[in-house]
Design a protein around this motif. Structure first.
Motif, short mmCIF file in Angstrom:
data_model
loop_
_atom_site.label_atom_id
_atom_site.label_comp_id
_atom_site.label_asym_id
_atom_site.label_seq_id
_atom_site.Cartn_x
_atom_site.Cartn_y
_atom_site.Cartn_z
N UNK A 259 0.83 -1.21 0.00
CA UNK A 259 0.00 0.00 0.00
C UNK A 259 0.87 1.26 0.00
N UNK A 260 1.95 1.25 0.77
CA UNK A 260 2.87 2.40 0.81
C UNK A 260 3.52 2.61 -0.55
N UNK A 261 3.89 1.52 -1.21
CA UNK A 261 4.49 1.62 -2.54
C UNK A 261 3.49 2.21 -3.54
N UNK A 262 2.24 1.77 -3.47
CA UNK A 262 1.21 2.29 -4.37
C UNK A 262 0.98 3.79 -4.12
N UNK A 263 0.96 4.20 -2.86
CA UNK A 263 0.79 5.62 -2.55
C UNK A 263 1.98 6.44 -3.08
N UNK A 264 3.19 5.91 -2.91
CA UNK A 264 4.37 6.62 -3.40
C UNK A 264 4.35 6.74 -4.92
N UNK A 265 3.93 5.68 -5.60
CA UNK A 265 3.83 5.73 -7.06
C UNK A 265 2.76 6.71 -7.51
N UNK A 266 1.63 6.74 -6.81
CA UNK A 266 0.57 7.70 -7.15
C UNK A 266 1.07 9.13 -6.96
N UNK A 267 1.83 9.37 -5.90
CA UNK A 267 2.40 10.70 -5.66
C UNK A 267 3.36 11.07 -6.77
N UNK A 268 4.22 10.14 -7.15
CA UNK A 268 5.17 10.39 -8.23
C UNK A 268 4.45 10.65 -9.54
N UNK A 269 3.38 9.89 -9.81
CA UNK A 269 2.62 10.09 -11.05
C UNK A 269 1.99 11.49 -11.08
N UNK A 270 1.48 11.94 -9.94
CA UNK A 270 0.89 13.27 -9.88
C UNK A 270 1.94 14.35 -10.07
N UNK A 271 3.12 14.16 -9.48
CA UNK A 271 4.20 15.14 -9.63
C UNK A 271 4.64 15.24 -11.10
N UNK A 272 4.74 14.11 -11.78
CA UNK A 272 5.11 14.13 -13.19
C UNK A 272 4.00 14.76 -14.02
N UNK A 273 2.74 14.45 -13.69
CA UNK A 273 1.62 15.06 -14.41
C UNK A 273 1.66 16.58 -14.27
N UNK A 274 2.00 17.06 -13.07
CA UNK A 274 2.11 18.51 -12.85
C UNK A 274 3.24 19.10 -13.68
N UNK A 275 4.38 18.39 -13.73
CA UNK A 275 5.52 18.88 -14.53
C UNK A 275 5.15 18.93 -16.01
N UNK A 276 4.47 17.90 -16.49
CA UNK A 276 4.07 17.87 -17.90
C UNK A 276 3.09 19.00 -18.19
#
Length: 77
Positions: free
Chosen positions: A8-25
């Protein structure tokens, strides 16, 4: 701690990373050419994260002596 907590922690970290990349894009300066290496790198990382999340959340078939192939049913003896 249960292993599921780590998953669950890994999934949350990946979701956070995906949102950060989406913001950068989203905030990337335009126009973007097809040969913009940094932009293409962001797209590649987004694809990797999406693939990791999909893999993390999908069921995995594990063959056993009674069920050798996925969808083959259970062998009765």
């Amino acid at each position: 701690m249960h292993y599921q907590d780590s998953i669950d922690a890994a999934a949350r970290a990946l979701e956070t990373a995906r949102q950060m990349i989406a913001d950068e894009i989203r905030d990337y300066p335009t126009p973007v050419s097809g040969c913009d290496a940094q932009y293409n790198h962001l797209l590649a990382r987004r694809a990797q994260i999406t693939k990791a999340l999909t893999t993390l959340n999908s069921d995995v078939f594990v063959p056993t002596p009674r069920t050798l192939t996925e969808g083959s049913g259970v062998e009765s003896r």
